[in-house]
Design a protein around this motif. Structure first.
Motif, mmCIF file in Angstrom:
data_model
loop_
_atom_site.group_PDB
_atom_site.id
_atom_site.type_symbol
_atom_site.label_atom_id
_atom_site.label_comp_id
_atom_site.label_asym_id
_atom_site.label_seq_id
_atom_site.Cartn_x
_atom_site.Cartn_y
_atom_site.Cartn_z
ATOM 1 N N ASN A 185 0.855 -1.184 0.000
ATOM 2 C CA ASN A 185 0.000 0.000 0.000
ATOM 3 C C ASN A 185 0.897 1.242 0.000
ATOM 4 O OD1 ASN A 185 -2.061 -1.807 0.349
ATOM 5 N ND2 ASN A 185 -2.597 -1.151 2.410
ATOM 6 N N VAL A 186 0.468 2.297 -0.665
ATOM 7 C CA VAL A 186 1.184 3.559 -0.601
ATOM 8 C C VAL A 186 0.178 4.695 -0.421
ATOM 9 C CG1 VAL A 186 3.214 2.951 -1.944
ATOM 10 C CG2 VAL A 186 1.167 3.771 -3.107
ATOM 11 N N THR A 187 0.631 5.761 0.248
ATOM 12 C CA THR A 187 -0.250 6.902 0.481
ATOM 13 C C THR A 187 0.321 8.139 -0.182
ATOM 14 O OG1 THR A 187 -1.056 6.008 2.572
ATOM 15 C CG2 THR A 187 -1.305 8.374 2.231
ATOM 16 N N LEU A 188 -0.544 8.802 -0.964
ATOM 17 C CA LEU A 188 -0.190 10.040 -1.636
ATOM 18 C C LEU A 188 -0.757 11.197 -0.824
ATOM 19 C CD1 LEU A 188 0.038 7.795 -3.795
ATOM 20 C CD2 LEU A 188 -0.853 9.437 -5.472
ATOM 21 N N PHE A 213 -16.768 11.821 2.595
ATOM 22 C CA PHE A 213 -16.223 11.668 1.248
ATOM 23 C C PHE A 213 -17.093 10.660 0.492
ATOM 24 C CE2 PHE A 213 -14.405 7.664 2.571
ATOM 25 C CZ PHE A 213 -13.890 7.886 3.845
ATOM 26 N N GLN A 214 -17.015 10.747 -0.835
ATOM 27 C CA GLN A 214 -17.817 9.871 -1.691
ATOM 28 C C GLN A 214 -16.929 9.222 -2.735
ATOM 29 O OE1 GLN A 214 -19.140 13.232 -1.273
ATOM 30 N NE2 GLN A 214 -20.167 12.337 0.506
ATOM 31 N N LYS A 215 -17.338 8.043 -3.164
ATOM 32 C CA LYS A 215 -16.635 7.361 -4.229
ATOM 33 C C LYS A 215 -16.880 8.083 -5.550
ATOM 34 C CE LYS A 215 -16.792 2.729 -2.198
ATOM 35 N NZ LYS A 215 -17.256 1.331 -2.383
ATOM 36 N N GLY A 216 -15.825 8.122 -6.357
ATOM 37 C CA GLY A 216 -15.967 8.607 -7.714
ATOM 38 C C GLY A 216 -16.243 7.439 -8.647
ATOM 39 N N ASP A 217 -15.778 7.580 -9.870
ATOM 40 C CA ASP A 217 -16.071 6.569 -10.886
ATOM 41 C C ASP A 217 -15.171 5.346 -10.827
ATOM 42 O OD1 ASP A 217 -16.507 9.435 -12.953
ATOM 43 O OD2 ASP A 217 -18.096 8.243 -12.017
ATOM 44 N N ILE A 218 -13.988 5.478 -10.204
ATOM 45 C CA ILE A 218 -13.034 4.363 -10.206
ATOM 46 C C ILE A 218 -12.432 4.171 -8.815
ATOM 47 C CG2 ILE A 218 -12.474 4.498 -12.668
ATOM 48 C CD1 ILE A 218 -9.915 6.057 -11.803
ATOM 49 N N ALA A 219 -13.270 4.057 -7.792
ATOM 50 C CA ALA A 219 -12.803 4.028 -6.406
ATOM 51 C C ALA A 219 -12.210 2.690 -5.974
ATOM 52 C CB ALA A 219 -13.957 4.397 -5.494
ATOM 53 N N GLU A 220 -12.476 1.630 -6.706
ATOM 54 C CA GLU A 220 -12.035 0.305 -6.266
ATOM 55 C C GLU A 220 -10.518 0.241 -6.148
ATOM 56 O OE1 GLU A 220 -13.625 -2.895 -8.539
ATOM 57 O OE2 GLU A 220 -12.439 -4.413 -7.497
ATOM 58 N N GLY A 221 -10.052 -0.243 -4.968
ATOM 59 C CA GLY A 221 -8.615 -0.351 -4.761
ATOM 60 C C GLY A 221 -7.982 0.891 -4.158
ATOM 61 N N TYR A 222 -8.792 1.888 -3.881
ATOM 62 C CA TYR A 222 -8.310 3.132 -3.275
ATOM 63 C C TYR A 222 -9.073 3.411 -1.976
ATOM 64 C CZ TYR A 222 -6.542 4.089 -8.001
ATOM 65 O OH TYR A 222 -5.901 4.018 -9.221
ATOM 66 N N PRO A 282 -5.551 12.769 1.991
ATOM 67 C CA PRO A 282 -4.602 11.761 1.499
ATOM 68 C C PRO A 282 -5.306 10.605 0.793
ATOM 69 C CG PRO A 282 -4.879 11.568 3.873
ATOM 70 C CD PRO A 282 -5.630 12.798 3.459
ATOM 71 N N LEU A 283 -4.634 10.070 -0.210
ATOM 72 C CA LEU A 283 -5.142 8.940 -0.986
ATOM 73 C C LEU A 283 -4.235 7.740 -0.776
ATOM 74 C CD1 LEU A 283 -7.030 7.885 -3.392
ATOM 75 C CD2 LEU A 283 -5.127 8.533 -4.882
ATOM 76 N N THR A 284 -4.814 6.615 -0.386
ATOM 77 C CA THR A 284 -4.056 5.373 -0.258
ATOM 78 C C THR A 284 -4.371 4.469 -1.428
ATOM 79 O OG1 THR A 284 -3.935 5.521 2.152
ATOM 80 C CG2 THR A 284 -3.617 3.343 1.166
ATOM 81 N N VAL A 285 -3.335 4.058 -2.113
ATOM 82 C CA VAL A 285 -3.472 3.092 -3.197
ATOM 83 C C VAL A 285 -3.172 1.732 -2.586
ATOM 84 C CG1 VAL A 285 -2.720 2.455 -5.506
ATOM 85 C CG2 VAL A 285 -2.650 4.859 -4.789
ATOM 86 N N THR A 286 -4.161 0.887 -2.513
ATOM 87 C CA THR A 286 -3.988 -0.391 -1.841
ATOM 88 C C THR A 286 -3.525 -1.473 -2.805
ATOM 89 O OG1 THR A 286 -6.198 -1.312 -2.160
ATOM 90 C CG2 THR A 286 -5.926 0.301 -0.382
ATOM 91 N N SER A 287 -3.152 -2.598 -2.252
ATOM 92 C CA SER A 287 -2.707 -3.723 -3.079
ATOM 93 C C SER A 287 -3.860 -4.296 -3.904
ATOM 94 C CB SER A 287 -2.104 -4.810 -2.192
ATOM 95 O OG SER A 287 -3.030 -5.207 -1.212
ATOM 96 N N ALA A 288 -5.076 -3.910 -3.569
ATOM 97 C CA ALA A 288 -6.238 -4.380 -4.326
ATOM 98 C C ALA A 288 -6.404 -3.650 -5.652
ATOM 99 C CB ALA A 288 -7.510 -4.192 -3.495
#
Lengths: 113, 113
Positions: free
Chosen positions: B18-21, B55-64, B75-81
């Motif tokens: 996982n990484v966080t931006l 906060f709300q999901k956008g169009d491509i929230a899966e895995g974030y 902050p945004l976390t990009v997960t291993s998913a």
């Protein structure tokens, strides 16, 4: 799904030429239309936000018009300069879309000195 | 000067991590957004927040995933998913998208190695 389309995809002009590009957007439930300039290696920069049919806005040599009834906006650049080289993005905001902007793919402008 | 700061500018991640931006703004804007850009595609919305602690999901929230514990930070976390995380990520904020343009950060380029 609402679509925003921009044309042309890319454009090459000579310094001093005037140019224009088009943004087409869904006219139903229109709320606002945004224009941005995105120079390479920089952040997108807001140019205009327009909401009313017939709106015309100007910023230096750049101007934009809005037709909400037919769903299009034009961006004009008068006397293009090399520093105008960038990608120009438009985005539409439609009521009922949870206040999400829908983005076009942009028009890439290259101004040759 | 007010603005949005994204960090890091470049990020390399090993598969499975996982990484966080980071995204911080000092513009006192209520709304903040995360977008992803891939070659040949328009900006796609990942998550957005219109107020602190919401906060709300956008169009491509899966895995974030995101959080909005402070008005200044989103902050945004990009997960291993997230199956295809290599992309350019842009953070933006707005005082109100109907009347104001978005202010964008300079972006983070994430590469999975």
């Amino acid at each position: 799904i609402l679509n925003v389309e921009q044309s042309p995809q890319s454009l090459h002009v000579q310094e001093g030429d005037s140019t224009n590009f088009t943004c087409s957007f869904p006219s139903s439930n229109f709320y606002a239309l945004h224009w941005y300039r995105w120079e390479t290696a920089k952040s997108p920069e807001a140019l205009f936000v327009m909401t009313l049919n017939g709106d015309e806005k100007k910023k230096g040599r750049i101007s934009a018009t809005l037709n909400t009834k037919e769903g299009y906006s034009y961006l004009y650049i008068k006397g293009s300069q090399p520093e105008d080289s960038a990608t120009y993005l438009c985005a539409s905001l439609n009521a009922g879309n949870n206040r999400k902007l829908i983005w076009g793919l942009g028009t890439s402008l290259a101004v040759n000195p | 000067d007010g603005g949005i700061t994204q960090s890091p500018k470049y990020l390399f991640r090993k598969e499975g991590q996982n990484v966080t931006l980071s995204c911080e703004q000092n513009l006192n804007h209520d709304a903040m957004y995360w977008y992803r850009q891939d070659p040949g595609q328009g900006l796609r919305l990942i998550y957005y927040s219109q107020i602190v602690n919401d906060f709300q999901k956008g169009d491509i929230a899966e895995g974030y995933s995101v959080s909005r514990e402070k008005k200044e930070s989103f902050p945004l976390t990009v997960t291993s998913a997230q199956k295809n995380p290599t992309a350019f990520y842009l953070c933006a904020s707005s005082a109100g998208e109907r009347d104001y343009g978005y202010t964008f950060g300079s972006g983070t380029r994430l590469t999975v190695v």
